[in-house]
Design an enzyme around this catalytic site. Sequence first.
Site, mmCIF file in Angstrom:
data_model
loop_
_atom_site.group_PDB
_atom_site.id
_atom_site.type_symbol
_atom_site.label_atom_id
_atom_site.label_comp_id
_atom_site.label_asym_id
_atom_site.label_seq_id
_atom_site.Cartn_x
_atom_site.Cartn_y
_atom_site.Cartn_z
ATOM 1 N N ASP A 1 -4.140 -4.855 0.968
ATOM 2 C CA ASP A 1 -4.485 -4.242 2.246
ATOM 3 C C ASP A 1 -5.934 -4.612 2.541
ATOM 4 O OD1 ASP A 1 -5.165 -2.660 4.379
ATOM 5 O OD2 ASP A 1 -4.621 -0.764 3.441
ATOM 6 N N ASN B 1 0.873 -1.172 0.000
ATOM 7 C CA ASN B 1 0.000 0.000 0.000
ATOM 8 C C ASN B 1 0.909 1.220 0.000
ATOM 9 O OD1 ASN B 1 -1.473 2.320 0.873
ATOM 10 N ND2 ASN B 1 -3.075 0.998 1.704
ATOM 11 N N ASN C 1 -7.395 -4.316 5.479
ATOM 12 C CA ASN C 1 -7.959 -3.511 6.558
ATOM 13 C C ASN C 1 -8.653 -4.388 7.597
ATOM 14 O OD1 ASN C 1 -7.381 -0.656 6.431
ATOM 15 N ND2 ASN C 1 -8.445 -0.622 4.471
ATOM 16 N N ASP D 1 -1.963 -6.038 6.039
ATOM 17 C CA ASP D 1 -1.607 -6.370 4.652
ATOM 18 C C ASP D 1 -1.340 -7.873 4.599
ATOM 19 O OD1 ASP D 1 -1.136 -3.492 3.393
ATOM 20 O OD2 ASP D 1 -0.285 -3.520 5.413
ATOM 21 N N GLU E 1 -3.917 1.889 -2.926
ATOM 22 C CA GLU E 1 -4.004 3.316 -2.620
ATOM 23 C C GLU E 1 -3.054 4.137 -3.501
ATOM 24 O OE1 GLU E 1 -5.111 5.584 1.257
ATOM 25 O OE2 GLU E 1 -4.072 3.772 1.880
ATOM 26 N N ASP F 1 2.901 4.739 5.062
ATOM 27 C CA ASP F 1 2.666 4.255 6.419
ATOM 28 C C ASP F 1 2.612 2.734 6.478
ATOM 29 O OD1 ASP F 1 0.346 4.371 4.923
ATOM 30 O OD2 ASP F 1 -0.818 5.484 6.394
ATOM 31 N N HIS F 2 2.563 2.091 5.317
ATOM 32 C CA HIS F 2 2.652 0.631 5.221
ATOM 33 C C HIS F 2 4.069 0.247 4.799
ATOM 34 C CE1 HIS F 2 -1.824 -0.213 4.997
ATOM 35 N NE2 HIS F 2 -1.779 1.090 4.805
#
Length: 262
Positions: free
Chosen positions: A152, A7, A154, A223, A34, A252-253
């Site tokens: 991802d 991501n 979530n 993930d 993303e 951030d991943h």
Amino acid sequence: MKIASYNINGIKARLPRLLEWLEETQPDVACLQEIKTQDEGFPAAEFEKIGYGAIWHGQKSFNGVAILARDQVPEEVKRGLDGEPEDEHSRYIEANVSTKDGIKVRVSSIYLPNGNPHPGPKFDFKLRWMKRLRERAAEIWAEEVPAVLAGDYNVIPRDNDVYSVKAMQNDALMQPESREGYRRILNDGWTDALGVTYPAGNIWTYWDYRSGGWQRDQGFRIDHLLLSPLAADSLTSCGVDKEHRGREKASDHTPAWVDLAV
């Protein structure tokens, strides 16, 4: 064949970091989520310069997925999930990629809805989307091909996949319904590669920018790479490239990957 999920959280802002990671680690396939760009803004030429072909399903805000493949252009099979015609989100793309021996591997890049705030319409959409993903996974399963559902999700599947259960207990990522939707896919026969390789957990793929989570290693695993039986039987190793999260202007991943002997 090394297949990764990343991501990138905005492909234009993170392009230098993404190219750096590709050249350092040389995955055969990279599933991106993303990308946050419309189709015409996708930087395909930059990937071609370093030997990667690409397909993508763009969207300007918070969505968008892509699949990169080294020395080939992925053969697109499907974009988007059936079952909800009004869903215009760019969250799913699927392709065949070929090994050096000509074996075709089915790869999906997935960006599952976050679902916050919970409860509410966004959480309900998340659950419906998971059901639709499970239906597509069953169709892929029936084809009896090596397949990887990468992305991802979530979803934090287990308590040991988060730094603090208490801190996340009210988040949509950890609700029983989210976990059950994920578990149902596994119960259909898919293998959570990182989950089975690291049964003790404590392997994160995400650290929040706003909370300073990276500095305190307050992360969690959302993930995932789910493997069909033919892919699971060929799994040789898997892991995360944690160090890339600590670099300047990183996502951030961090990338997660599997290595398959196919």
